[in-house]
Write an enzyme that holds these catalytic residues in place. Sequence first.
Site, PDB file in Angstrom:
ATOM      1  CD  GLU A 181       9.654  22.383  -9.872  1.00 25.77           C
ATOM      2  OE1 GLU A 181       8.684  22.280  -9.100  1.00 25.77           O
ATOM      3  OE2 GLU A 181       9.919  21.548 -10.769  1.00 25.77           O
TER       4      GLU A 181
ATOM      5  CG  ASP B  21      -1.666  15.094  -8.111  1.00 29.11           C
ATOM      6  OD1 ASP B  21      -2.799  15.334  -7.644  1.00 29.11           O
ATOM      7  OD2 ASP B  21      -1.432  15.032  -9.341  1.00 29.11           O
TER       8      ASP B  21
ATOM      9  CE1 TYR C  18     -10.336  24.289 -19.390  1.00 29.30           C
ATOM     10  CE2 TYR C  18     -11.144  22.029 -19.341  1.00 29.30           C
ATOM     11  CZ  TYR C  18     -10.174  22.960 -19.030  1.00 29.30           C
ATOM     12  OH  TYR C  18      -9.040  22.571 -18.357  1.00 29.30           O
TER      13      TYR C  18
ATOM     14  NE  ARG D 198      -1.310  22.023 -15.235  1.00 31.58           N
ATOM     15  CZ  ARG D 198      -1.751  21.241 -14.254  1.00 31.58           C
ATOM     16  NH1 ARG D 198      -2.947  20.693 -14.333  1.00 31.58           N
ATOM     17  NH2 ARG D 198      -1.010  20.982 -13.221  1.00 31.58           N
TER      18      ARG D 198
HETATM   19  P1  FAD Z   1       2.145  18.702  -9.586  1.00 31.50           P
HETATM   20  O1  FAD Z   1       1.335  19.635 -10.386  1.00 31.50           O
HETATM   21  O2  FAD Z   1       2.534  17.402 -10.208  1.00 31.50           O
HETATM   22  O3  FAD Z   1       3.469  19.497  -9.185  1.00 31.50           O
HETATM   23  C1  FAD Z   1       4.585  18.833  -8.603  1.00 31.50           C
HETATM   24  C2  FAD Z   1       5.799  19.747  -8.738  1.00 31.50           C
HETATM   25  O4  FAD Z   1       6.887  19.127  -8.069  1.00 31.50           O
HETATM   26  C3  FAD Z   1       6.225  19.954 -10.187  1.00 31.50           C
HETATM   27  O5  FAD Z   1       6.577  21.310 -10.387  1.00 31.50           O
HETATM   28  C4  FAD Z   1       7.439  19.035 -10.323  1.00 31.50           C
HETATM   29  O6  FAD Z   1       8.365  19.482 -11.297  1.00 31.50           O
HETATM   30  C5  FAD Z   1       8.019  19.112  -8.920  1.00 31.50           C
HETATM   31  N1  FAD Z   1       8.807  17.937  -8.545  1.00 31.50           N
HETATM   32  C6  FAD Z   1       8.514  16.639  -8.790  1.00 31.50           C
HETATM   33  N2  FAD Z   1       9.457  15.841  -8.273  1.00 31.50           N
HETATM   34  C7  FAD Z   1      10.352  16.667  -7.670  1.00 31.50           C
HETATM   35  C8  FAD Z   1      11.559  16.429  -6.950  1.00 31.50           C
HETATM   36  N3  FAD Z   1      12.015  15.183  -6.753  1.00 31.50           N
HETATM   37  N4  FAD Z   1      12.242  17.488  -6.456  1.00 31.50           N
HETATM   38  C9  FAD Z   1      11.770  18.770  -6.639  1.00 31.50           C
HETATM   39  N5  FAD Z   1      10.646  19.054  -7.339  1.00 31.50           N
HETATM   40  C10 FAD Z   1       9.945  18.007  -7.832  1.00 31.50           C
HETATM   41  N6  FAD Z   1      -7.090  19.394 -11.604  1.00 31.50           N
HETATM   42  C11 FAD Z   1      -7.981  20.393 -11.410  1.00 31.50           C
HETATM   43  O7  FAD Z   1      -8.159  20.845 -10.261  1.00 31.50           O
HETATM   44  N7  FAD Z   1      -8.716  20.898 -12.457  1.00 31.50           N
HETATM   45  C12 FAD Z   1      -8.590  20.412 -13.729  1.00 31.50           C
HETATM   46  O8  FAD Z   1      -9.259  20.891 -14.653  1.00 31.50           O
HETATM   47  C13 FAD Z   1      -7.659  19.332 -13.955  1.00 31.50           C
HETATM   48  N8  FAD Z   1      -7.516  18.776 -15.199  1.00 31.50           N
HETATM   49  C14 FAD Z   1      -6.658  17.727 -15.358  1.00 31.50           C
HETATM   50  C15 FAD Z   1      -6.567  17.106 -16.612  1.00 31.50           C
HETATM   51  C16 FAD Z   1      -5.711  16.007 -16.802  1.00 31.50           C
HETATM   52  C17 FAD Z   1      -5.675  15.307 -18.123  1.00 31.50           C
HETATM   53  C18 FAD Z   1      -4.889  15.570 -15.722  1.00 31.50           C
HETATM   54  C19 FAD Z   1      -3.931  14.415 -15.914  1.00 31.50           C
HETATM   55  C20 FAD Z   1      -4.970  16.194 -14.467  1.00 31.50           C
HETATM   56  C21 FAD Z   1      -5.859  17.253 -14.274  1.00 31.50           C
HETATM   57  N9  FAD Z   1      -5.993  17.865 -13.022  1.00 31.50           N
HETATM   58  C22 FAD Z   1      -6.899  18.861 -12.832  1.00 31.50           C
HETATM   59  C23 FAD Z   1      -5.183  17.390 -11.869  1.00 31.50           C
HETATM   60  C24 FAD Z   1      -4.039  18.333 -11.545  1.00 31.50           C
HETATM   61  O9  FAD Z   1      -3.265  18.551 -12.696  1.00 31.50           O
HETATM   62  C25 FAD Z   1      -3.142  17.783 -10.436  1.00 31.50           C
HETATM   63  O10 FAD Z   1      -3.907  17.155  -9.454  1.00 31.50           O
HETATM   64  C26 FAD Z   1      -2.356  18.930  -9.808  1.00 31.50           C
HETATM   65  O11 FAD Z   1      -1.498  19.511 -10.752  1.00 31.50           O
HETATM   66  C27 FAD Z   1      -1.551  18.452  -8.607  1.00 31.50           C
HETATM   67  O12 FAD Z   1      -0.763  19.506  -8.125  1.00 31.50           O
HETATM   68  P2  FAD Z   1       0.527  19.211  -7.256  1.00 31.50           P
HETATM   69  O13 FAD Z   1       1.138  20.557  -7.006  1.00 31.50           O
HETATM   70  O14 FAD Z   1       0.187  18.342  -6.115  1.00 31.50           O
HETATM   71  O15 FAD Z   1       1.478  18.339  -8.208  1.00 31.50           O
END
Ligand code: FAD
Length: 390
Positions: free
Chosen positions: A36, A283, A206, A105
Amino acid sequence: MSPGPSRRIAVAGAGIGGLTAALCLARAGHEVHIFERAPALREIGAGLQITPNGAAVLERLGLGPALDAASIRAEAVQPMDGRSGRAIARFALDRGAYPYRFLHRAALVDLLSEAARQAGIRITTGRRVTAAEPHAGQLHFEQGAPAAADLIVAADGLRSALRPLVAPGSEAVFTGQVAWRMVIDAPGAAPLARIWMLPGRHVVTYPLPGGRLNMVAVREQPGWAPEGWDHDDDPARLRAVFSDAAPELRALLERVEVVRLWGLFRHPVPERWHSGRLVLLGDAAHPTLPFLAQGANLAVEDGWVLARALEAETDLDAGLDLYAKTRGPRVRRAIAAAEVNARNYHLSGPARWLAHAGLGAIGRLAPDRFTARMAWLHAHDVTRERPAIA
Ligand code: FAD
């Protein structure tokens, strides 16, 4: 489930997607190491809706009781006329196998990371991934020696450093919408997700544990020129954008002291999700607009399906193919549904009036309609799903 070969797996990113995938993979017998970039595991101070489809995976991982303790059970979704403050309808949420929950979160990240440590997963913070050699299984960092792995899971979010190695030219693009995220004190708020709809804008509210209320305000702003993609903003600017809102909504916005503004970005879901020993998740593979509360829920589902696909196919390439083919149709459907919501929330003129009248009638005549319409999404349980192809 028959155990497949045990592999050394490196996960880039300890977000909700990376942590859940690591847990699913470790429970399936793999040796997992998460890298991370942040110096410590932390999440932005915002809320999250975990819908029954995401909850199904978290429950199967044994996190149900901890989730219950850290969350509020949602009772209904309530679309609101954001101008008059009138509740247009109230759609009770399904009381099916898994609850629909509201939580911080950070609380979810805490309980996932605790479970990950208990499962023997190594988590190294302060290690930014910069590149990978997909076929050699090498992961490179800003500082420090490279890591070798049989499989690299790119769970490093929307701006993944590794996605271009799988899907070249798929940079994130601005969607023309910005979101303010904030949390205010609001003891005793009803366990409802309220969607306050105004022309070109909406606000979702909420409750969160601890007497707090999560608020996400979205506005169409095509000409926005982001400097960075999220930053602190002045609450007065937010209040000005909603100065014509209903008094109850304006009163909530009056209580906002700290707010962050986000540009909402997306990139298309790539055709291929893996190359050599590198695979995309969450994502990094399929960002969605937040209007269906599914980004994190889909990322959670991904982790479960990836672990099962690697069990179903002993050949790595076949397993990764099975994972991508199982996930592709579902995430594309969810992304399309979120886009429809974006349009429906922001209607103006006669279309707005007609849509609200229609919603009101459905709320009166068929209050279970929301649950039925969302069953494909919320009632889908990937822990009971057979991988699509073998
Ligand atoms: P992320 O949460 O982006 O995690 C990526 C991780 O990788 C982070 O810890 C980051 O620091 C790390 N990282 C990044 N680059 C590197 C690198 N080069 N090297 C090492 N580490 C790195 N989703 C829901 O399901 N329910 C909801 O209610 C909801 N509400 C939302 C509201 C808003 C306004 C927004 C913008 C989004 C919302 N989402 C919701 C979507 C959700 O936040 C994301 O889809 C989700 O967090 C994606 O998870 P992830 O682990 O793929 O990516």
